[in-house]
Motif scaffolding. Structure first.
Motif, short mmCIF file in Angstrom:
data_model
loop_
_atom_site.label_atom_id
_atom_site.label_comp_id
_atom_site.label_asym_id
_atom_site.label_seq_id
_atom_site.Cartn_x
_atom_site.Cartn_y
_atom_site.Cartn_z
N ASP A 62 14.57 -27.18 32.48
CA ASP A 62 15.85 -27.28 32.87
C ASP A 62 16.23 -28.49 33.85
O ASP A 62 17.34 -28.97 33.69
CB ASP A 62 16.42 -26.07 33.59
CG ASP A 62 17.75 -25.94 34.12
OD1 ASP A 62 18.67 -26.10 33.15
OD2 ASP A 62 18.15 -26.17 35.26
N GLU A 73 14.66 -31.27 34.10
CA GLU A 73 14.66 -32.59 33.38
C GLU A 73 15.80 -32.76 32.63
O GLU A 73 16.48 -33.69 32.59
CB GLU A 73 13.57 -32.16 32.21
CG GLU A 73 13.42 -33.55 31.39
CD GLU A 73 12.18 -33.62 30.42
OE1 GLU A 73 11.23 -32.94 30.88
OE2 GLU A 73 12.46 -34.01 29.18
N ALA A 74 16.33 -31.68 31.86
CA ALA A 74 17.57 -31.95 31.21
C ALA A 74 18.83 -31.93 32.04
O ALA A 74 19.84 -32.67 31.88
CB ALA A 74 17.92 -30.71 30.43
N ARG A 75 18.86 -31.18 33.11
CA ARG A 75 19.99 -31.24 34.39
C ARG A 75 20.05 -32.71 35.03
O ARG A 75 21.36 -33.21 35.10
CB ARG A 75 19.85 -30.26 35.28
CG ARG A 75 20.87 -29.80 36.06
CD ARG A 75 20.90 -28.45 36.71
NE ARG A 75 19.69 -27.87 36.98
CZ ARG A 75 19.42 -27.58 38.20
NH1 ARG A 75 19.81 -28.25 39.30
NH2 ARG A 75 18.12 -27.21 38.50
N PHE A 76 19.28 -33.48 35.38
CA PHE A 76 19.19 -34.38 36.02
C PHE A 76 18.77 -35.75 35.22
O PHE A 76 18.79 -36.73 35.61
CB PHE A 76 17.99 -34.51 37.36
CG PHE A 76 18.53 -33.54 38.36
CD1 PHE A 76 19.72 -33.76 39.13
CD2 PHE A 76 17.88 -32.51 38.45
CE1 PHE A 76 20.06 -32.75 40.24
CE2 PHE A 76 17.93 -31.44 39.38
CZ PHE A 76 19.05 -31.54 40.39
N GLY A 77 18.55 -35.50 33.78
CA GLY A 77 18.09 -36.55 33.13
C GLY A 77 16.94 -37.18 33.51
O GLY A 77 16.74 -38.51 33.27
N ARG A 129 18.74 -33.55 44.12
CA ARG A 129 19.28 -34.76 44.09
C ARG A 129 20.59 -34.57 44.66
O ARG A 129 21.30 -33.77 44.21
CB ARG A 129 19.36 -35.55 42.80
CG ARG A 129 19.56 -37.02 42.81
CD ARG A 129 19.09 -37.63 41.54
NE ARG A 129 19.86 -37.58 40.40
CZ ARG A 129 19.50 -37.51 39.19
NH1 ARG A 129 18.27 -38.12 38.72
NH2 ARG A 129 20.03 -37.29 38.30
#
Lengths: 628, 628
Positions: free
Chosen positions: B547, B549-553, B571
């Motif tokens: 999650d 990784e996807a959430r913050f790109g 972040r």
């Protein structure tokens, strides 16, 4: 009706939540993403757990900030979605909830959003998945289900549908009839939540105060009726954010949720005549309180007998096979059970002398019992002697009993079968006529449970919550009553044990019945009669009477009478109210005598003075004040 | 500055309230009418109790629905007032509060109201009494202090004046500078209350959410400064309606109230240079945490030593006269106290091994100590050996110690005097530099107390409250921090014992210090170094990393690294944040290592995952889940 609930609605860790949801009787479950992320196991494991428990995963949610994103965020958003699709496939659910965008980066425009959803629908379709769009009440551009529906309509993709949520629509007072024109197959799932009517910021209200349908003040039934009118036959799913529920009992909150949906389904069935698979007798119409039964032992029964005699009761009958005495006055019946075995005895052994059971007289006891069981009430049965009546009974507050009786088993007949009349000297009564109300005390976080219980089973309504100021803290009071006033139950929710109510439930609890209020048609005659019998009224501060005289502009003669008899006074737009209290018995049980001259309330503004007086009377010398 | 508080602000019965108010140091008390009415004694007795305790009765309140009544209600209203005048004379107070009319019977009109007040002033003057008029924020016609002042001006009677209340003015966002033109002798008393900024109905907000000045978000200091600028030198009096306070500790809430007024007086003195009798050193500027001290015994010290070694600490010094070891790494100093007598031992005996004390390095320790005592902090002293330092100390959360040290008693010097360096093999450190923050857990209803404590004594601010979702309930988190970040204390308020935080305080509490967060400049190097020392990082669910990784790109390489080392990521608009946790020690104590790359928060959105992991790790097989 297919029932579902979101994991976020209850406390606990994911496996514990799923078990409680299955046990409560739900057909499906929405997996709230954070519950999944915090779970240390594969999505497939979650899917297996759910299926092993007989639960369908109805929805994976929420997917946020999707539609209307500018480049390059747009492509990242689609990438995010694909990751969620991976999880969904492994979970074994085909539906994801996309809630309307709240990002400051989002661009508006119905067509832009529709085009984004069309593309998402294409991607979902490749995997056999579906996307539901929901308007958050505080969405940046889309905050109304009508606009969300327009986007879904224009997205024009079979894998893209609408998700309705009663909170989002009702909190914004959007006309629910706008739902009736939506084709049912385009509604992918319906989420339900209620909330108390408090005027506050929508997001704050939603995040902290939602509750189960019927527990709040929103017209959730009208919302569900509008949905049912479309022909929708999918899941009704609870999505509740509530601070109290998050810290409450996982199983109890799940059970409340299931009851709330069944009751809602019943309301919808009745008003729309839709066949949604809920069929039970209508809410039971209560005629009154048939009797209240105390559990005690032979020794303590002597004290109770003295108290009842001082209140003008006389022993009218004795049970044929059990050590149970029936006291009567007017239409009031009090049973005193000193049987040294059985449920009453067990209850006495744990809680000491207390009112462990009440009988509610209804139109049709068998039907009321069926309804109660359909609404997940816990049945109660105990052995009876040959030829005696088995009265249908359910467990109420604190496990206390509620007997259901009717004209086929009225108390008269019941008395004749099971009881034998006794002759004794009749000293004349004190003018007490009926049980005006029964007051139950319970932990504040159980209030919603039992308000829902009573209002779902019996033809009653709940009054708005009132704050009762006890020197030890605030007690929240709410009343369940019917139109005729034949059933009135005041519920007091205590948050700590320093209040009189909190002390009572910490020390006693049981059925939570803390006081019985009897009605009289002449409070002054009753007060005099009681006094002559040796009844000691609770002493009220003289300061109260000076104020009450000035506040209501009372005739000084009347206020002198009130003061002389320690009677409290109140008035509403319908009339006057007179209240007389006993002192406390044991850990805080007491009696009240009231006269209503048209008045419809319960004297809430007098509670602070009554509590101060009771606490003063209860406080033994040398015991620190905050122990009470 | 003359301080007062209304009896309604705290819990308890009237005598108990008066005692607590006197003990907290107030000069005066407002008698709230219901507290008097519920009291079973003459007004003269109340007056005597107050005077015996050294309290002036500053006000009798409230008198409602007075001005603008049509006949015949008008004459009844004056009759009511005369009855209250009787009570006031017997109580021994000359001032009554009349709040603006909310009755539907009331008529508007400034001149009508002024004329009513003129007549009331005449009647009051005959008895040597005074009448103060206050605009309720929800008054029917008068809801603004500027309008109330205009009525008072036109009433033109020396016995009629204005009462200001910060809540009523600030909740409606009325410009406080409008106060500066009011003649000070026309302001009869000033009431103060703060409140958290939640957008909701004014009356509901006022009745349930008020709190002490400095505990909420309203600009109460600016309000008080405007009042002081008029030359007003009368009472500042607290009038707080708060559900939590009503159920809280009578003494503790009264003490908070007194502290809040003293702190407010200090702020006003500083900004207006007005002489209002408050004089103390300014808020202490914190340089950092000098040390944290654990209390334990010889046996448990072995385990703690192992843990500290695994974290890269080395034993740097031993105390000259006591069994205390100093561990050091970067600027971090940990004391381990196994002295079998004294305060630390007593604390250990009650709570087991825990961090019972911390030292805050400030600019001027003696001044900080004076300020703390002026703000009612409890001092702490214990015997020291000849030549050793007596470090000024105060009691903090749960009675834990806060030592105050400065450049005149820096830890270096303190170490040299009291400690002797030890030589040992130096295995190299793990890159830990400073204490990033100290996390204290406490009962939710003590949060306001300690937030006020820290922000009043130290140059810090509090951040908005954040909800931390624990599977067992909501934990409220708020941070006390300064501009430079050298002092950061996160406060977690637990409402039940099913949460990790609630379990910790139920089983442990003491100082409430539940975790220490150390900073590193390179989280990955530190993680590797710790791993090599045998440190076991808390295992985080792999689902989290997909999650994040996807959430913050995130670059997949980075998220793989995070996952491999069990590092959490966050972040904000200022930068990135990395968090690594230890498992729990004992009843829930743990360590955290963080790297801030510009980030200013505390990773609140990661808390749910950290808590799930800690709870999983703590749970022994066979122990029911909700016991944790």
């Amino acid at each position: 009706m297919k029932t579902s609930i979101a994991t976020v609605s209850i406390s606990g860790e994911l496996p514990e939540k799923l078990e409680a949801i299955a046990k409560a009787g739900f057909d499906g479950v929405e997996i709230f993403e954070n519950d999944f992320l915090a779970f240390d196991g594969r999505p497939s494991e979650v899917g297996r757990m759910a299926r092993d428990l007989g639960l369908e995963i109805t929805l994976f949610q929420p997917f946020r900030d999707f539609e209307g994103m500018p480049k390059p965020l747009r492509s990242r958003t689609f990438d995010r979605a694909e990751r969620k699709f991976d999880i969904m496939q492994e979970l074994g659910t085909d539906l994801v909830l996309v809630c309307s965008n709240v990002s400051s980066a989002a661009l508006g425009g119905i067509d832009r959003a529709a085009s984004d959803f069309h593309e998402l629908g294409e991607r979902a379709a490749k995997r056999g998945l579906r996307v539901g769009y929901e308007a958050l009440a505080w969405g940046r551009f889309i905050s109304d289900h009508r606009d969300a529906w327009e986007i879904v309509r224009r997205a024009n993709h079979p894998n893209v549908g609408l998700i309705l949520d009663s909170f989002h629509s009702l909190s914004r007072k959007i006309d629910v009839n706008s739902i009736r024109s939506i084709p049912p197959e385009r509604i992918f799932i319906v989420q339900l939540a209620d909330a108390p009517l408090i005027d506050m910021d929508l997001l704050y209200w939603s995040r902290h105060f939602r509750n189960m349908p019927g527990e709040g003040d929103l017209p959730v039934a009208a919302f569900a009726e509008a949905v049912a009118a479309t022909g929708y036959d999918g899941y009704f799913s609870l999505e509740i954010f509530n601070d109290q529920f998050r810290g409450g009992s996982t199983r109890a909150i799940a059970a409340d949720g299931h009851r709330s949906l069944i009751y809602l389904g019943d309301q919808v069935s009745r008003s729309t005549r839709a066949t949604i698979g809920i069929d039970m007798p209508p809410r039971a119409s209560a005629q009154g309180v048939g009797f209240v039964e105390f559990a005690t032992d032979e020794d303590e029964a002597v004290e109770l007998d003295g108290l009842l005699n001082a209140l003008g009761f006389r022993k009218a009958a004795v049970h044929r096979s059990k050590k149970v005495n029936l006291y009567q006055q007017g239409e009031i019946r009090i049973l005193v059970n000193v049987e040294p075995v059985g449920f009453a005895y067990a209850a006495y052994a744990v809680h000491g002398t207390f009112a462990y059971a009440m009988a509610l007289a209804v139109d049709d006891a068998a039907a009321a019992y069926r309804r109660a069981l359909a609404l997940d009430a816990e049945p109660f049965r105990q052995p009876v002697a040959d030829g005696e009546l088995q009265i249908p009974a359910i467990r109420g507050v604190g496990g206390g009993l509620i007997y259901l009786i009717d004209h086929k088993s009225p108390l008269g007949q019941f008395s004749n079968i099971d009881f034998e009349a006794v002759d004794g000297e009749d000293a004349g009564d004190a003018g007490l006529k009926r049980i005006d109300h029964i007051a139950q005390t319970l932990a504040y976080d159980e209030m919603l449970t039992w308000l829902l219980f009573y209002t779902a089973i019996f033809e009653t309504r709940k009054t708005p919550m009132v704050d009762i100021i006890d020197p030890g803290g605030v007690v929240r009071s709410q009343v369940v009553e019917n139109d005729t006033g034949s059933l009135r139950i005041t519920m007091n929710g205590a948050e700590n044990r320093r209040t009189l109510a909190g002390h009572f439930i910490a020390e006693k609890f049981g059925s939570g019945i803390q006081h019985l209020a009897f009605s009289t048609d002449d409070i002054f005659a009753t007060a005099k009669s009681l006094r002559e019998r040796g009844f000691k009224a609770l002493h009220i501060s003289p300061n109260y009477y000076d104020d009450v005289e000035a506040r209501f502009g009372l005739d000084p003669h009347l206020s002198e009478q009130l003061k002389a008899e320690n009677i409290l006074y109140d008035r509403d737009e319908h009339g006057e109210y007179f209240q007389l209290y006993s002192g406390t018995y044991g850990e805080g049980f007491f009696f009240e005598i009231v006269e209503r001259r048209g008045y419809r309330g319960y004297g809430a503004s007098n509670a602070i003075f009554r509590i101060a007086a009771l606490k003063k009377q209860m406080r033994p010398e040398g015991v620190p004040k905050d122990a009470i």
